[in-house]
Design a protein around this motif. Structure first.
Motif, PDB file in Angstrom:
ATOM      1  N   ARG A 168       0.834  -1.208   0.000  1.00  0.00           N
ATOM      2  CA  ARG A 168       0.000   0.000   0.000  1.00  0.00           C
ATOM      3  C   ARG A 168       0.868   1.256   0.000  1.00  0.00           C
ATOM      4  O   ARG A 168       0.546   2.255  -0.661  1.00  0.00           O
ATOM      5  CB  ARG A 168      -0.927  -0.013   1.216  1.00  0.00           C
ATOM      6  CG  ARG A 168      -2.023  -1.070   1.137  1.00  0.00           C
ATOM      7  CD  ARG A 168      -3.033  -0.909   2.261  1.00  0.00           C
ATOM      8  NE  ARG A 168      -4.058  -1.933   2.202  1.00  0.00           N
ATOM      9  CZ  ARG A 168      -4.099  -3.009   2.974  1.00  0.00           C
ATOM     10  NH1 ARG A 168      -3.170  -3.191   3.906  1.00  0.00           N
ATOM     11  NH2 ARG A 168      -5.058  -3.892   2.839  1.00  0.00           N
ATOM     12  N   TYR A 170       2.478   1.586  -3.544  1.00  0.00           N
ATOM     13  CA  TYR A 170       1.567   1.966  -4.629  1.00  0.00           C
ATOM     14  C   TYR A 170       0.583   3.056  -4.206  1.00  0.00           C
ATOM     15  O   TYR A 170      -0.495   3.179  -4.786  1.00  0.00           O
ATOM     16  CB  TYR A 170       0.796   0.742  -5.114  1.00  0.00           C
ATOM     17  CG  TYR A 170       1.683  -0.359  -5.653  1.00  0.00           C
ATOM     18  CD1 TYR A 170       2.666  -0.081  -6.603  1.00  0.00           C
ATOM     19  CD2 TYR A 170       1.548  -1.671  -5.197  1.00  0.00           C
ATOM     20  CE1 TYR A 170       3.487  -1.086  -7.095  1.00  0.00           C
ATOM     21  CE2 TYR A 170       2.369  -2.677  -5.682  1.00  0.00           C
ATOM     22  CZ  TYR A 170       3.336  -2.376  -6.627  1.00  0.00           C
ATOM     23  OH  TYR A 170       4.150  -3.385  -7.105  1.00  0.00           O
ATOM     24  N   ALA A 171       0.966   3.842  -3.224  1.00  0.00           N
ATOM     25  CA  ALA A 171       0.058   4.879  -2.710  1.00  0.00           C
ATOM     26  C   ALA A 171      -0.406   5.842  -3.797  1.00  0.00           C
ATOM     27  O   ALA A 171      -1.536   6.358  -3.747  1.00  0.00           O
ATOM     28  CB  ALA A 171       0.747   5.649  -1.591  1.00  0.00           C
ATOM     29  N   ASP A 172       0.443   6.094  -4.790  1.00  0.00           N
ATOM     30  CA  ASP A 172       0.097   7.037  -5.859  1.00  0.00           C
ATOM     31  C   ASP A 172      -0.391   6.337  -7.122  1.00  0.00           C
ATOM     32  O   ASP A 172      -0.476   6.963  -8.188  1.00  0.00           O
ATOM     33  CB  ASP A 172       1.317   7.908  -6.204  1.00  0.00           C
ATOM     34  CG  ASP A 172       1.770   8.744  -5.017  1.00  0.00           C
ATOM     35  OD1 ASP A 172       0.892   9.199  -4.247  1.00  0.00           O
ATOM     36  OD2 ASP A 172       2.993   8.940  -4.854  1.00  0.00           O
ATOM     37  N   ASP A 173      -0.715   5.081  -7.007  1.00  0.00           N
ATOM     38  CA  ASP A 173      -1.179   4.318  -8.177  1.00  0.00           C
ATOM     39  C   ASP A 173      -2.502   3.643  -7.820  1.00  0.00           C
ATOM     40  O   ASP A 173      -2.524   2.525  -7.303  1.00  0.00           O
ATOM     41  CB  ASP A 173      -0.122   3.275  -8.554  1.00  0.00           C
ATOM     42  CG  ASP A 173      -0.415   2.591  -9.875  1.00  0.00           C
ATOM     43  OD1 ASP A 173      -1.602   2.508 -10.244  1.00  0.00           O
ATOM     44  OD2 ASP A 173       0.540   2.139 -10.537  1.00  0.00           O
ATOM     45  N   PRO A 174      -3.636   4.295  -8.078  1.00  0.00           N
ATOM     46  CA  PRO A 174      -4.948   3.782  -7.663  1.00  0.00           C
ATOM     47  C   PRO A 174      -5.255   2.375  -8.184  1.00  0.00           C
ATOM     48  O   PRO A 174      -5.845   1.562  -7.469  1.00  0.00           O
ATOM     49  CB  PRO A 174      -5.934   4.806  -8.239  1.00  0.00           C
ATOM     50  CG  PRO A 174      -5.137   6.056  -8.392  1.00  0.00           C
ATOM     51  CD  PRO A 174      -3.749   5.617  -8.736  1.00  0.00           C
TER      52      PRO A 174
END
Length: 225
Positions: free
Chosen positions: A63, A66-70
């Motif tokens: 998480r 990939y916080a900036d990858d929805p």
């Protein structure tokens, strides 16, 4: 009626109780514990006891990554749902986790005991040195799982080649399970499958529900079971 000595011997022989042959019970756990699996990676990849992650710890790492990858974040949440569905009532899922480890190593069990494990090897991404270290560890792992099988140390390489060859020979309409290479000994089943030259996956289990099979869903999408 008088019976001859020979006839009496035959009657006695035929009256001997023949005990039924009982198959040995399937083991409940693999003959290697969680800490022992980790120890195999310590010498080759420099891992420590704090590199065993729980399911939540592993997912939290993803998480953050990939916080900036929805889209990828959504897939992480899907993984969480899938893994919870794989767990039994008492099961825990663990990962050998460190970014320097070029493999995905997942185990499921209770406490130190493991009933299933899966190792994903991105073969195409490994350097020569990483590949050599990886297959040394895998050889040691399978020798520990099958101590009485003389070819256990060769299983990682021989089953990889076999699975890739089977996939290459697949024809339209063939049973997808034909690409799965299996070996069952003493109630422990190992399955190897993959996509050449990119990926090979090794799955080991003593639980029927954890056997990779196309009839119960895409085996590539399952984390452990």
């Amino acid at each position: 009626m008088m019976r001859t000595p020979t006839a009496l011997l035959i009657l006695i022989a035929c009256s001997v109780w023949v005990l039924p042959v009982v198959a040995p019970a399937s083991p409940k756990w693999l003959p290697i514990e969680k800490s022992e699996v980790l120890a195999l990676f310590v010498s080759e990849f420099g891992l420590g006891n704090d590199d065993i992650l729980s399911m939540e710890q592993w997912l939290n790492q993803l998480r953050i990554k990939y916080a900036d990858d929805p889209k990828r974040l959504a897939r992480v949440n899907e993984e969480q749902s899938r893994m919870k569905a794989e767990q039994g009532d008492e099961d825990e899922i663990w990962f050998v986790g460190r970014r320097s480890l070029p493999l995905l190593v997942a185990m499921i069990g209770v406490g130190e005991q493991v009933h299933s494990l899966r190792i994903g090897v991105p073969v195409v991404n490994l350097s020569k040195e990483e590949g050599e270290r990886t297959f040394r560890v895998l050889s040691d792992l399978f020798e520990a799982i099958y101590p009485d099988w003389s070819d256990a140390k060769n299983w990682p390489t021989t089953s990889l080649k076999d699975s890739w060859n089977r996939l290459a020979a697949m024809q339209r309409g063939d049973d997808p399970d034909k690409t799965l290479v299996r070996e069952t000994r003493n109630g422990i089943t190992s399955t190897t499958f993959g996509v050449p030259p990119d990926l090979v996956i090794y799955a080991v289990t003593v639980r029927k529900r954890c056997l990779p099979t196309a009839t119960t869903g895409n085996p590539y999408e399952r984390i452990v079971c």
